[in-house]
Write a protein that holds these residues in place. Sequence first.
Motif: not given
Length: 524
Positions: A508-518
């Motif tokens: 879930r951390d991965y999914i959030a970061k993948s949408r929040e970072t370039e």
Amino acid sequence: MTDLADLVDRSLAPSTRREFDERVDEQAAFLEGEFADGALDNDAFAIGLEMEVYAVAGEATDAAKDAGGATAPCSSCRLHQIPGSVFEDTDAVSKELGLHNAEINTDPNVFDDAGLAAQATAIEMETEKAHAAAGAEGCALVLDAMWTVPPDSGSVEYLSATTDVEGVQLASNMRSDPRYVAIDNDIVERAGGQIDFSVPGADIAFPSILFESLATSIQPHLQIPETASFPTYYNTAIRTLGPLLALATNSPFLPADVYGDVEDPGSLVEDTHHELRIAVFEQSVNETANPKVRVPVDIDDVTDVVDRVVADDVIAPFLREWIAEEPPTAYTDDYWEFEHKRGTYWRWLRCVVGGDPVEGAGDERSVRIEYRPLPTQPTVDDVVGLQALTVGLIRGLVVADHPLAELEWGAAERCFYDVARNGLEADLAWIDADGERTSDPDEIFAEVFEYAERGLDVQGIDDPDEYLDPIRARWKAEMAPSDWKKARVRESLADGADLETAITEMQRDYIAKSRETESFVEWL
């Protein structure tokens, strides 16, 4: 009998196999004649990309909207099936094996500065459209190599659910495409009714090939204009499989509930493969006498790519008239059954004959490399960077007359599988520019980026570093996405979490970061 069951029965009938083989032989002779006549030569190099994704969704009260208006992944997200409207809303998104899978494609472009920029823009725009279409249906698409947070039913139950339709087995969560269903029935029958799957921490038997849908990937394409030089590019590309995969590994964990009660979670984290999707794909379908998913051997002549398909084991043959409603019009209609068979020639590197015309490069008569071992990356920038690295490296090595192709094939194969298991810490194999064998990662990756830059430069790319730097940073930090995932799970275990909780939190951390970072670089 339903149309689907009828088509599957016809596909697996002995009489179909005989007719199919005859047509494949005839069409192979046609293609070899095309090569001999130079009909598949083109004016320029061209590039394209396929990218697979999966969907998640969670409690409606947790849902949020990202800046583009699409549903953002929530704190309770789980695997989710993709509504049909998502595929209707954008032409670039197509269905894949699992009901939770989709594929986003780019149209091909000339391999030059404008063309590579167009690829980057297309990947970004089509991904945004797909995100928006999914968000309108209350789910989110994820750029990742393997889903690990199961649906409510549980992973094994979801992947094992089947129904029987007039003697034909249907995996409940697989697309009801006759080709998929026929392939599934054929392979399961060869496996004796169930397919065994074994990796560190898990030994499972599945009644369907659907567990292949655990994995998602990207496939860069490189069109070669002079078919006489195709073997040089193809054989060189084989030797790049290990080092490029090492920079891209992204699937070290299965769904969290698959592992059950693990006595030593820390040991599992150490022992699990950095790229489990290699084992998933190979074990899900390799039930023929000659394994269909493997590293291909070298070719001597471009016509070898035709001969290899002809010699490959046949799985679920179809005849064009069963499903084609229109008379033959496309170039590939001239070899429809051959192309159908090539679709199950699942080598980690393969040749594609024919495709979409590319303005400035040629018509639909072409030949290209499809580069298949790379997992889907965390962000669009990472996908674009890996595409540029792949096509740039293959082009740069050949144009510089680099001796990498002299590396023993067996060493390249061993390197590839060692990378799948050990990632950046694998025992690499390379021939350097001076013709010397080396396993030194510093030497190898220095040349990987040097010759990728050369390949991009010779194709007129103004700023190669713009594309390569996000991937180069992984080597400098000695961390691919799989390393990040393992580190994140170790942290949770150290804080007292059990393995299932640790994997779920990481995902879930991965999914959030993948949408929040370039780019993944921002995670390092």
